[in-house]
Design a protein around this motif. Structure first.
Motif, mmCIF file in Angstrom:
data_model
loop_
_atom_site.group_PDB
_atom_site.id
_atom_site.type_symbol
_atom_site.label_atom_id
_atom_site.label_comp_id
_atom_site.label_asym_id
_atom_site.label_seq_id
_atom_site.Cartn_x
_atom_site.Cartn_y
_atom_site.Cartn_z
ATOM 1 N N GLN A 1 0.845 -1.191 0.000
ATOM 2 C CA GLN A 1 0.000 0.000 0.000
ATOM 3 C C GLN A 1 0.882 1.243 0.000
ATOM 4 O OE1 GLN A 1 -3.468 0.313 2.652
ATOM 5 N NE2 GLN A 1 -2.748 2.348 3.269
ATOM 6 N N ILE A 2 0.662 2.104 -0.985
ATOM 7 C CA ILE A 2 1.397 3.361 -1.102
ATOM 8 C C ILE A 2 0.436 4.487 -0.750
ATOM 9 C CG2 ILE A 2 2.679 4.881 -2.650
ATOM 10 C CD1 ILE A 2 3.178 2.328 -4.387
ATOM 11 N N ASP A 3 0.800 5.296 0.232
ATOM 12 C CA ASP A 3 -0.015 6.440 0.633
ATOM 13 C C ASP A 3 0.600 7.707 0.054
ATOM 14 O OD1 ASP A 3 -1.893 5.008 2.300
ATOM 15 O OD2 ASP A 3 -0.233 4.733 3.705
ATOM 16 N N VAL A 4 -0.226 8.519 -0.590
ATOM 17 C CA VAL A 4 0.242 9.772 -1.181
ATOM 18 C C VAL A 4 -0.572 10.898 -0.563
ATOM 19 C CG1 VAL A 4 0.646 11.067 -3.297
ATOM 20 C CG2 VAL A 4 0.756 8.569 -3.335
ATOM 21 N N SER A 5 0.093 11.805 0.139
ATOM 22 C CA SER A 5 -0.604 12.899 0.817
ATOM 23 C C SER A 5 -0.233 14.238 0.203
ATOM 24 C CB SER A 5 -0.281 12.901 2.314
ATOM 25 O OG SER A 5 1.112 12.981 2.521
ATOM 26 N N ILE A 6 -1.177 15.176 0.275
ATOM 27 C CA ILE A 6 -0.951 16.539 -0.203
ATOM 28 C C ILE A 6 -0.317 17.355 0.915
ATOM 29 C CG2 ILE A 6 -2.085 18.686 -0.861
ATOM 30 C CD1 ILE A 6 -4.111 17.092 -2.387
ATOM 31 N N VAL A 7 0.778 18.029 0.607
ATOM 32 C CA VAL A 7 1.384 18.965 1.543
ATOM 33 C C VAL A 7 0.871 20.356 1.179
ATOM 34 C CG1 VAL A 7 3.526 19.913 2.459
ATOM 35 C CG2 VAL A 7 3.419 17.506 1.777
ATOM 36 N N GLY A 8 0.015 20.920 2.017
ATOM 37 C CA GLY A 8 -0.640 22.198 1.730
ATOM 38 C C GLY A 8 -2.117 22.104 2.051
ATOM 39 N N ASN B 1 1.831 22.330 -2.236
ATOM 40 C CA ASN B 1 3.260 22.510 -1.990
ATOM 41 C C ASN B 1 4.038 21.301 -2.494
ATOM 42 O OD1 ASN B 1 2.682 24.923 -0.715
ATOM 43 N ND2 ASN B 1 2.653 24.034 1.330
ATOM 44 N N GLN B 2 3.422 20.115 -2.308
ATOM 45 C CA GLN B 2 4.100 18.881 -2.704
ATOM 46 C C GLN B 2 3.140 17.706 -2.603
ATOM 47 O OE1 GLN B 2 7.302 17.143 -0.119
ATOM 48 N NE2 GLN B 2 8.652 17.805 -1.763
ATOM 49 N N LEU B 3 3.335 16.701 -3.470
ATOM 50 C CA LEU B 3 2.688 15.406 -3.300
ATOM 51 C C LEU B 3 3.730 14.467 -2.696
ATOM 52 C CD1 LEU B 3 0.514 14.656 -6.465
ATOM 53 C CD2 LEU B 3 -0.240 15.268 -4.183
#
Length: 217
Positions: free
Chosen positions: A91-98, A154-156
């Motif tokens: 499982q890969i979690d991708v979060s938004i920074v911002g 800001n970043q993924l």
């Protein structure tokens, strides 16, 4: 200094250099074949996909899943099994920074041959995170996930953790488009020294050579 002595020095130097190069390439090839569990994840820089100019905003609008937006951004995430062993149940979690950006839609736009349904995607956490799951990924298989965003984050930030697996993550990466990548590989193929080096170290290059060989049959 006699010519015979100079020629002998050059001959010995050439033999030593050849032995060193052979040893280096042998070490690289043996290292490539060592059992290794490794996943590499590259998230691209966010780019503006489409925008409605204020001069026509009264007659033109952008809708994504029924939601009206002035601008839509896009970002790609490339997932590659760069190891020599299959990876299972990940499982890969991708979060938004911002705080402002929201994920509007997500799709798998590139898959490994025969693995169209190997990677599952889900938008979670009030449209601020992605969950990417897989049953298994074979060595050298790669996938590209494309996300549509309501604004520029800001970043993924991808995250992956699994026992015994080395994870390599690079954010804000410049993912090479297919055409440019092929041009680069053709330039490498025309130089025998670079060709040997990249054959030993770069799996995408070896896959490209296999593809060219198959087309020539």
């Amino acid at each position: 200094m006699k010519p015979e002595f100079i020629n002998g020095i050059f001959a010995v130097s050439g033999a030593i250099a050849g032995a060193i190069l052979s040893g280096i390439f042998g070490w690289l090839i043996s290292r490539r074949n060592d059992p290794r569990s490794e996943l590499s994840i590259f998230s691209s820089r966010t780019a503006r996909l489409i925008e409605v100019d204020s001069s026509i905003s009264e007659i033109v609008e952008i809708r994504v899943h029924g939601r009206v937006l002035p601008t839509v951004y896009t970002s790609d995430i490339r997932i590659v099994n760069t190891g020599t062993e299959p990876l299972y149940e990940g499982q890969i979690d991708v979060s938004i920074v911002g705080d402002e950006a929201r994920i509007l839609a997500v799709d798998v736009v590139e898959t490994a041959p025969g693995a169209d349904r190997a990677l599952n995607t889900m938008i979670v956490d009030q449209n601020q995170s992605l969950k990417l799951t897989f049953e298994y990924i074979n060595p050298s298989e790669e996938f590209v996930v494309r996300a549509l965003l309501s604004s520029r984050p800001n970043q993924l930030l991808p995250e992956f953790r699994q026992p015994g697996v080395v994870t390599k993550i690079r954010t804000d990466a410049e993912l090479i488009p297919g055409v440019l990548g092929r041009l680069m590989f053709e330039s490498i193929r025309s130089n025998w020294l670079l060709d040997l080096y990249f054959r030993a170290l770069m799996k995408p290059y070896r896959r490209y050579l296999e593809e060219v060989s198959d087309k020539g049959k």
